[in-house]
Design a protein around this motif. Structure first.
Motif, PDB file in Angstrom:
ATOM      1  N   GLN A 235     -25.579 -35.000 -13.079  1.00 48.93           N
ATOM      2  CA  GLN A 235     -26.910 -35.456 -13.495  1.00 48.93           C
ATOM      3  C   GLN A 235     -27.601 -34.320 -14.243  1.00 48.93           C
ATOM      4  O   GLN A 235     -27.782 -33.237 -13.708  1.00 48.93           O
ATOM      5  CB  GLN A 235     -27.757 -35.874 -12.297  1.00 48.93           C
ATOM      6  CG  GLN A 235     -29.118 -36.424 -12.706  1.00 48.93           C
ATOM      7  CD  GLN A 235     -30.118 -36.420 -11.573  1.00 48.93           C
ATOM      8  OE1 GLN A 235     -30.132 -35.511 -10.743  1.00 48.93           O
ATOM      9  NE2 GLN A 235     -30.956 -37.437 -11.509  1.00 48.93           N
ATOM     10  N   SER A 259     -25.617 -37.514 -17.581  1.00 47.62           N
ATOM     11  CA  SER A 259     -26.915 -38.113 -17.898  1.00 47.62           C
ATOM     12  C   SER A 259     -27.856 -37.084 -18.487  1.00 47.62           C
ATOM     13  O   SER A 259     -27.652 -35.873 -18.359  1.00 47.62           O
ATOM     14  CB  SER A 259     -27.552 -38.717 -16.641  1.00 47.62           C
ATOM     15  OG  SER A 259     -28.059 -37.708 -15.793  1.00 47.62           O
ATOM     16  N   GLY A 264     -28.187 -42.555 -17.903  1.00 41.20           N
ATOM     17  CA  GLY A 264     -26.851 -42.164 -17.494  1.00 41.20           C
ATOM     18  C   GLY A 264     -25.785 -42.812 -18.355  1.00 41.20           C
ATOM     19  O   GLY A 264     -26.011 -43.869 -18.962  1.00 41.20           O
ATOM     20  N   THR A 297     -28.603 -46.339 -15.370  1.00 36.88           N
ATOM     21  CA  THR A 297     -29.804 -45.561 -15.071  1.00 36.88           C
ATOM     22  C   THR A 297     -29.411 -44.287 -14.316  1.00 36.88           C
ATOM     23  O   THR A 297     -28.325 -44.195 -13.739  1.00 36.88           O
ATOM     24  CB  THR A 297     -30.785 -46.356 -14.209  1.00 36.88           C
ATOM     25  OG1 THR A 297     -30.207 -46.581 -12.911  1.00 36.88           O
ATOM     26  CG2 THR A 297     -31.121 -47.699 -14.856  1.00 36.88           C
ATOM     27  N   ASN A 298     -30.325 -43.336 -14.287  1.00 36.78           N
ATOM     28  CA  ASN A 298     -30.079 -42.121 -13.521  1.00 36.78           C
ATOM     29  C   ASN A 298     -29.966 -42.423 -12.035  1.00 36.78           C
ATOM     30  O   ASN A 298     -29.222 -41.765 -11.309  1.00 36.78           O
ATOM     31  CB  ASN A 298     -31.192 -41.092 -13.773  1.00 36.78           C
ATOM     32  CG  ASN A 298     -30.826 -40.093 -14.853  1.00 36.78           C
ATOM     33  OD1 ASN A 298     -29.882 -39.334 -14.694  1.00 36.78           O
ATOM     34  ND2 ASN A 298     -31.565 -40.086 -15.951  1.00 36.78           N
ATOM     35  N   GLN A 317     -34.737 -35.199  -6.650  1.00 29.19           N
ATOM     36  CA  GLN A 317     -34.007 -36.348  -7.169  1.00 29.19           C
ATOM     37  C   GLN A 317     -33.384 -37.185  -6.053  1.00 29.19           C
ATOM     38  O   GLN A 317     -33.153 -38.380  -6.211  1.00 29.19           O
ATOM     39  CB  GLN A 317     -32.905 -35.882  -8.130  1.00 29.19           C
ATOM     40  CG  GLN A 317     -33.422 -35.167  -9.353  1.00 29.19           C
ATOM     41  CD  GLN A 317     -34.333 -36.031 -10.193  1.00 29.19           C
ATOM     42  OE1 GLN A 317     -33.912 -37.060 -10.710  1.00 29.19           O
ATOM     43  NE2 GLN A 317     -35.592 -35.637 -10.310  1.00 29.19           N
TER      44      GLN A 317
END
Length: 435
Positions: A235, A259, A264, A297-298, A317
């Motif tokens: 990430q 990402s 991502g 998506t992340n 996160q």
């Protein structure tokens, strides 16, 4: 013997200082600090000394904009500790940077330096601004005025800045030049992360990512996994994330997702990381539109099944809201504070080994130390020597923490705090308190 959490929840160190707040990196750090303080049986005075920053500086930074208007920015520098030596830490430029965040980052730097046996204390700086909205000239004027306001703080024997989020070697060059002009001599050792031509070190740009991969390989070995039989998710695709992904790719690991702020990108068969890096470099440092992987998506990226997850973006996160959905064997914290303190127990219950940030991303400060040493000596090393020494120090630090982990039957993160805090506390006792 195993650590009794009841002692922590009712013990002496639960109340002094800030209580846990999932929105505050500093309070997350304090929760982990209290745990180590209990194990080490620090007395009240030692606890308060090590928990409190030595110095917090807030400055106003007036800048004449290209339009002729004057804007005033706010800047910070926090020196958390200087028991082991001059304080050391990066400077970040971000619109959401706060003093509380800088305090947390400064304290992490203290423990980070202690863990890798670098003779520095911890510091951090920040300027609340959006560098993407500033011209090069405005950025230079802001940097030079911030430096001028910090002349009594910075110094090669006092406090040594370095790059961090949204700052680079050019900004470090402006800091070095501004300080040198006021000192009436060239003082290259006042800052690290400089261009090579100004006394920078070979291997500095890749150091943090290289350190991340060194401890990742050590963790894989402890888990009985071969790098070329593993899968990796990263990430963040800035300096740390992209280099970590590239080096894991070179080790034969299948990097299935990466990402950045655009989202991502997932490919179950593995992503060609050199190709992705080339794409980002040609696309204004963004992965936006990268077509050789599926867009996700992340948040979805964090839930992917993999052997290694490297969060190398920003703080907080992974928290209680998503920790239960993390599906990896090893997490290596490339970023500072990507896991909230109140998610630690969830990940532990899932059997996930977490290599903490204060070890995992210490490659940057380690090579910063090498750069400082080279500047002081006026003699510079080859990149091969830098990398060899970095790998040796990072691997030794991992082995030290793993031994502490087994001795106390605690997690690797808890071992990191115990080791780092114990080293600083022991040094403090030897030095004593000047009165």
């Amino acid at each position: 013997m195993p650590y009794d959490d009841k002692m922590h929840s009712t013990g002496y160190y639960k109340e002094p200082g800030p209580k846990l707040d999932e929105d505050s990196p500093f309070k997350s750090m304090m929760e982990r600090f209290r745990f180590a303080a209990d194990i080490l049986e620090l007395d009240e005075g030692e606890f308060q000394y090590l928990a409190s920053p030595v110095k917090q500086v807030t400055v106003s930074i007036p800048v004449v904009m290209d339009s002729g208007d004057i804007r005033v920015f706010e800047g910070y520098r926090v020196i958390h500790d200087n028991v082991l030596g001059p304080s050391k830490g990066g400077i970040r430029y971000a619109p959401d940077v706060t003093l509380e965040e800088v305090k947390a980052l400064a304290s992490w730097m203290t423990w980070k330096c202690a863990i890798v046996n670098v003779p520095f204390g911890g510091a951090k700086g920040g300027v609340r601004c959006n560098p993407k909205q500033l011209s090069s000239g405005e950025l230079e004027r802001l940097t030079r005025r911030y430096t001028a306001n910090m002349l009594e703080v910075f110094g090669p024997d006092r406090d040594i800045p370095a790059p961090d989020m949204n700052t680079d070697e050019q900004i470090m060059a402006w800091i070095m030049d501004t300080y040198s002009m006021n000192a009436h001599k060239t003082e290259t050792a006042v800052v690290t992360g400089k261009p090579i031509i100004l006394g920078g070190s070979h291997g500095r740009k890749e150091a943090t990512g290289r350190g991340v991969v060194t401890v990742t390989l050590a963790a894989l070995n402890k888990a009985g996994l071969a790098p070329n039989k593993s899968s990796t998710v990263v990430q963040g695709f800035g300096n740390v994330g992209s280099i970590s992904a590239k080096l894991m790719y070179e080790q034969g690991s299948k990097v299935i997702a990466i990402s950045d702020v655009s989202g991502g990108y997932y490919n179950k068969d593995g992503i060609d990381i050199p190709d992705a890096i080339a794409y980002a470099q040609q696309n204004d440092k963004s992965l936006e539109g990268y077509s050789k992987a599926e867009k996700i998506t992340n948040e979805e990226l964090l839930r992917l099944e993999c052997d290694v997850l490297i969060p190398a973006a920003k703080e907080d996160q992974i928290g209680p809201h998503n920790a239960g959905n993390i599906n990896t064997r090893i997490i290596v914290e490339g970023a500072n504070g990507p896991i909230m303190a109140n998610a630690d127990a969830i990940l532990e219950d899932k059997g996930i080994m977490v290599v903490p940030d204060i070890l995992a991303n210490a490659g940057g400060v380690t090579v910063s130390y090498f750069e400082w040493v080279q500047d002081r000596q006026g003699y510079f090393w080859t990149e091969e020597r830098v990398n060899r020494r970095l790998n040796r120090m990072m691997r030794a630090a991992f082995d030290n923490l793993f031994n502490v982990r087994e001795e106390h039957d605690i997690t690797l993160r808890q071992a990191a705090y115990v080791y780092g805090i114990n080293k600083v506390a022991t040094t403090l006792k030897m030095r004593g308190i000047y009165a």
